[in-house]
Write an enzyme that holds these catalytic residues in place. Structure first.
Site, mmCIF file in Angstrom:
data_model
loop_
_atom_site.group_PDB
_atom_site.id
_atom_site.type_symbol
_atom_site.label_atom_id
_atom_site.label_comp_id
_atom_site.label_asym_id
_atom_site.label_seq_id
_atom_site.Cartn_x
_atom_site.Cartn_y
_atom_site.Cartn_z
ATOM 1 N N LYS A 59 0.835 -1.203 0.000
ATOM 2 C CA LYS A 59 0.000 0.000 0.000
ATOM 3 C C LYS A 59 0.873 1.257 0.000
ATOM 4 C CE LYS A 59 -0.179 -0.450 4.985
ATOM 5 N NZ LYS A 59 -0.853 -1.127 6.102
ATOM 6 N N TYR A 290 18.549 28.630 9.910
ATOM 7 C CA TYR A 290 17.369 29.340 10.412
ATOM 8 C C TYR A 290 17.267 29.261 11.928
ATOM 9 C CZ TYR A 290 15.309 29.645 5.719
ATOM 10 O OH TYR A 290 15.051 29.941 4.416
HETATM 11 C C1 LIG Z 1 -0.136 -2.068 6.655
HETATM 12 C C2 LIG Z 1 -0.744 -3.335 7.046
HETATM 13 C C3 LIG Z 1 0.050 -4.490 7.169
HETATM 14 C C4 LIG Z 1 1.551 -4.458 7.126
HETATM 15 O O1 LIG Z 1 2.022 -3.915 8.352
HETATM 16 P P1 LIG Z 1 3.584 -3.820 8.717
HETATM 17 O O2 LIG Z 1 3.578 -3.400 10.131
HETATM 18 O O3 LIG Z 1 4.152 -2.779 7.804
HETATM 19 O O4 LIG Z 1 4.187 -5.148 8.476
HETATM 20 C C5 LIG Z 1 -0.606 -5.690 7.399
HETATM 21 N N1 LIG Z 1 -1.964 -5.745 7.537
HETATM 22 C C6 LIG Z 1 -2.735 -4.647 7.446
HETATM 23 C C7 LIG Z 1 -4.202 -4.780 7.624
HETATM 24 C C8 LIG Z 1 -2.161 -3.402 7.223
HETATM 25 O O5 LIG Z 1 -2.927 -2.319 7.158
#
Ligand SMILES: *Cc1c(COP(=O)(O)O)cnc(C)c1O
Length: 398
Positions: A59, A290
């Site tokens: 994702k 800054y």
């Molecule tokens: C993002 C996500 C994962 C992966 O999680 P990580 O902590 O990056 O391994 C797995 N299951 C769901 C439902 C997620 O939203």
């Protein structure tokens, strides 16, 4: 010297994107994504849960690293289950033919009204989070022959998405609808896997077992999935049939605690380097950047590097973050600005010169160090890495 009559903008200057702009120009930060390292981490995750198939969370554009090349490399390594947030992310993978047609692309956000045709056309697997979504997918499957199986998400304590206990009872009360929705995967998500001792983990695993058994009394072929990256390293009770690691694939540590004995050795996937633009010597008492937040206690060499928060290097990482030049740490001094970072290179001698590359992520500059310095997690650091960085992929089957 420019003659006074020379135009301010030369008419024949190479247009951006023209032949002269091929490859990164000298002052751009460079992001290198090592697909061999990604695959090494995939194998590490497979070995940690050998009885389960290792899926992948890709994702948010593959945690910012490019979902298409990431998914392609993982598919070549045998991965057949991909998890994205929304249907657009799934369509992007299908359109690029990033994964084999028989690989599942699960859409975690759930089946929103009106999306049924899109899921069907692009062979996306909806994650059904509510009884209404179950009902709508059952209907869609009777409308479109191409509509495939689904994933049923049971909430076991996250209280974000998925069926509540009451929702599950309602779904089980209409077994024909559930069967028609064809859930071939039952999933839940751990809230506290980053802290494996947290009592909620075992409670969620037990509740998941129990709820899944009830669903399987209706759809016995459905497989089970609970573990994210951290869950993969928490033992057999969390592995089930399919794991869904994300951050560990990309080299981020899965547990909050650095010294956790279960923590795997992962290979860094991302290298971020940026060139030094200028080096100057400042006297004791002079300040940098800054807000004049850093004052030199002694004469110092300061290198100004072409990397800033606009490239995704979080401004908050200024306090405690560092670069690495010629194998030696160069602490970030002063505030990180939009396009520039200043580092102390007093100890670096001749290595500190314009054009020399300073690494901010990679084998020597750990992603988790910079995320810790910024008071955040590797996930956020990765997903912020911006389009101004010149990107390059190395390794992989291609
Ligand atoms: C993002 C996500 C994962 C992966 O999680 P990580 O902590 O990056 O391994 C797995 N299951 C769901 C439902 C997620 O939203």
């Amino acid at each position: 010297m420019t003659s006074p009559s020379a135009p301010l903008f030369a008419a024949d200057a190479p247009a951006l994107g023209g032949s002269a702009a091929r490859g990164p120009t000298a002052a751009r930060p460079r992001l290198t994504i090592n697909l061999d390292a990604l695959i090494a981490n995939y194998r590490t995750l497979q070995r940690a849960a050998p009885t389960a198939h290792t899926g992948a969370a890709v994702k948010a554009d593959g945690y910012g690293l490019g979902a298409v090349p990431i998914a392609q490399a993982l598919a070549a390594a045998g991965c057949r289950h991909f998890f994205v947030a929304n249907a657009d992310e799934g369509v992007a993978l299908r359109s690029a033919r990033a994964v084999p047609d028989d690989a599942a692309i699960h859409i975690l956000d759930g089946l929103m009204p009106g999306e049924e045709a899109c899921y069907s056309a692009h062979a996306l697997t909806p994650v059904l989070n509510t009884p209404d979504q179950v009902r709508r997918w059952a209907e869609a499957r009777s409308t479109w022959r191409a509509a495939g199986p689904s994933t049923l998400h049971i909430d076991t304590g996250m209280n974000r998405l998925g069926l509540t206990a009451a929702d599950l009872a309602a779904v089980l009360g209409a077994p024909d609808t559930l069967i028609a929705a064809q859930p071939t995967l039952i999933m839940s998500h751990l809230a506290c896997a980053a802290t494996p001792e947290h009592p909620l983990n075992a409670r969620q695993a037990a509740q998941f077992q129990n709820a899944a058994a009830r669903v399987r009394s209706v759809t016995p072929a459905a497989r089970l999935s609970l573990a994210n990256s951290a869950g993969v390293f928490m033992g057999e009770a969390y592995a089930f049939d399919l794991t869904r690691p994300g951050v560990a694939l990309y080299g981020g540590r899965p547990f909050d605690e650095r010294a956790d004995p279960r923590a795997p050795t992962l290979t860094p996937v991302v290298t971020l380097e940026a060139p030094i633009l200028q080096v100057r010597t400042i006297a004791a008492g002079e300040s940098v950047g800054y807000g004049a937040t850093h004052t030199a206690a002694a004469p110092a060499q300061i290198a100004t590097v072409a990397l800033g928060y606009a490239d995704g290097f979080l401004r908050a990482a200024g306090a405690g973050g560092y670069g690495v030049l010629a194998g030696r740490n160069a602490p970030i001094v002063g505030r990180i600005s939009m396009d520039l970072i200043t580092v102390d290179v007093t100890a670096h001698g001749e290595a500190a010169r314009p054009g020399a590359l300073v690494a901010f992520l990679g084998a020597e500059a750990a992603l988790d160090d910079q995320a810790d310095a910024a008071g955040t997690i590797s996930y956020e650091f990765l997903t912020r890495l911006g389009p101004r960085c010149a990107r390059r992929y190395i390794g992989g089957a291609a």
